[in-house]
Scaffold this motif. Structure first.
Motif, PDB file in Angstrom:
ATOM      1  N   LEU A 274      52.916 -32.854 -28.745  1.00 48.33           N
ATOM      2  CA  LEU A 274      53.333 -33.825 -29.759  1.00 48.33           C
ATOM      3  C   LEU A 274      53.571 -35.197 -29.133  1.00 48.33           C
ATOM      4  CD1 LEU A 274      55.841 -31.649 -31.852  1.00 48.33           C
ATOM      5  CD2 LEU A 274      53.589 -32.448 -32.586  1.00 48.33           C
ATOM      6  N   ALA A 275      54.216 -35.193 -27.973  1.00 47.86           N
ATOM      7  CA  ALA A 275      54.500 -36.464 -27.299  1.00 47.86           C
ATOM      8  C   ALA A 275      53.218 -37.184 -26.888  1.00 47.86           C
ATOM      9  CB  ALA A 275      55.377 -36.220 -26.076  1.00 47.86           C
ATOM     10  N   SER A 276      52.180 -36.426 -26.514  1.00 49.09           N
ATOM     11  CA  SER A 276      50.920 -37.037 -26.077  1.00 49.09           C
ATOM     12  C   SER A 276      50.003 -37.394 -27.235  1.00 49.09           C
ATOM     13  CB  SER A 276      50.185 -36.075 -25.138  1.00 49.09           C
ATOM     14  OG  SER A 276      49.730 -34.941 -25.866  1.00 49.09           O
ATOM     15  N   GLY A 277      50.310 -36.883 -28.435  1.00 49.76           N
ATOM     16  CA  GLY A 277      49.465 -37.144 -29.593  1.00 49.76           C
ATOM     17  C   GLY A 277      48.333 -36.150 -29.770  1.00 49.76           C
ATOM     18  N   ARG A 278      48.281 -35.123 -28.896  1.00 50.30           N
ATOM     19  CA  ARG A 278      47.236 -34.112 -29.075  1.00 50.30           C
ATOM     20  C   ARG A 278      47.472 -33.286 -30.340  1.00 50.30           C
ATOM     21  NH1 ARG A 278      48.085 -33.897 -23.426  1.00 50.30           N
ATOM     22  NH2 ARG A 278      49.612 -32.226 -23.690  1.00 50.30           N
TER      23      ARG A 278
END
Length: 299
Positions: free
Chosen positions: A251-255
């Protein structure tokens, strides 16, 4: 003349039965019959000339003398176990072997482990993965990270963290001709399932969202391990139910993204589990303190 020590088998039977308050559970632990435990306790009481247990119907309780005797016997057996462990593992004092679930290792533990190694270069951490309960008696594993309610008899269980359940998907599913915008839109998408231990996640979340359970029965893809399910979601194959511990990095990386703001608390959590006799060894204590520093405090 020094007093003669009682039978070692009798003392082992007493310590196990007193810890469990059950001859049956003591027999299972020591790999003997319940009758053998009963006979060993009776012989010990005769040797000591003291009544150690009160037997009433199906309940078992310690007498006052039994309660006074237990701490010293328990400490003696703990000292014996620790001394034996040190003798047999003298050449691996710098090694800490930790068993955990493959998904927890890949999605949460391994990305953080370098920080522990930098802070504790003298400890050689070895990670093994398995879904089976660890047999600590073999001496091959020092501790395990397990998911549950913290109730593993005879073991120390230290709380680490809990999860929330919520759908996650690739950002590209929020775009296109039929974007995923509301929970009702799930009826048009492939649901990604993790078999066995997390098989109920979709049903639980759909119930919490007020949606019919039969949505979880529509055509779907299933995987053995949750990290495989999440990789399928990252690749855009469908929508998965994520758990906080496993998806926070993605979630933090946007994946991955959360298409809806509906979270369901899980009814269990992750614990660091270890034998009581070795739970405070320096290496394990350092690893426990580091783990607990990586998660928010329990409320």
């Amino acid at each position: 003349m020094s007093p003669r020590l009682p039978s070692l088998n009798g003392l082992r039977a007493f310590e196990a039965a007193a810890r469990h308050l059950s001859f049956t559970l003591a027999a299972e632990e020591l790999n003997v019959t319940q009758t053998a435990i009963s006979h060993q306790i009776k012989r010990l009481e005769e040797e000591l000339g003291v009544k150690l247990f009160i037997r009433q119907n199906r309940t078992l309780a310690l007498t006052e003398q039994g309660r006074d005797y237990l701490p010293g016997i328990r400490a003696a057996f703990n000292d014996l176990r620790l001394a034996t462990d040190r003798l047999l593992h003298r050449d691996r004092d710098h090694v800490l072997t930790v068993s955990t679930l493959a998904s927890f290792a890949s999605k949460w533990l391994l990305p953080r482990l370098s920080a522990f190694q930098q802070a504790n270069p003298h400890i050689d951490v070895r990670i093994t993965t398995s879904t089976a309960l660890v047999d600590f008696k073999s001496g091959d594993v020092d501790a395990a990270i397990r998911y549950g309610r913290g109730q593993w008899p005879g073991l120390r269980a230290d709380w680490l963290t809990a999860d929330h359940l919520f759908p996650v998907c690739s950002p590209k599913l929020l775009m296109g001709d039929r974007p995923l915008r509301t929970p009702q839109d799930l009826a048009r998408y492939t649901l990604l399932h993790t078999n066995a231990s997390h098989d109920d996640d979709w049903r639980l979340w759909l119930t919490a969202a007020g949606l019919p359970n039969n949505i979880s029965k529509q055509p779907a893809l299933g995987f053995d391990l949750i990290f495989m399910t999440l990789q399928a979601a990252i690749d855009g194959l469908g929508v998965a139910v994520g758990r906080t511990t496993y998806v926070e990095g993605d979630l933090a990386s946007g994946r991955l993204v959360m298409p809806f703001d509906i979270k369901l608390p899980a009814d269990a959590g992750f614990y660091l589990v270890s034998p009581e006799v070795s739970a405070d060894s320096p290496n394990l204590r350092a690893f426990r303190q580091w783990l607990q520093s990586q998660v928010p405090p329990r409320i």
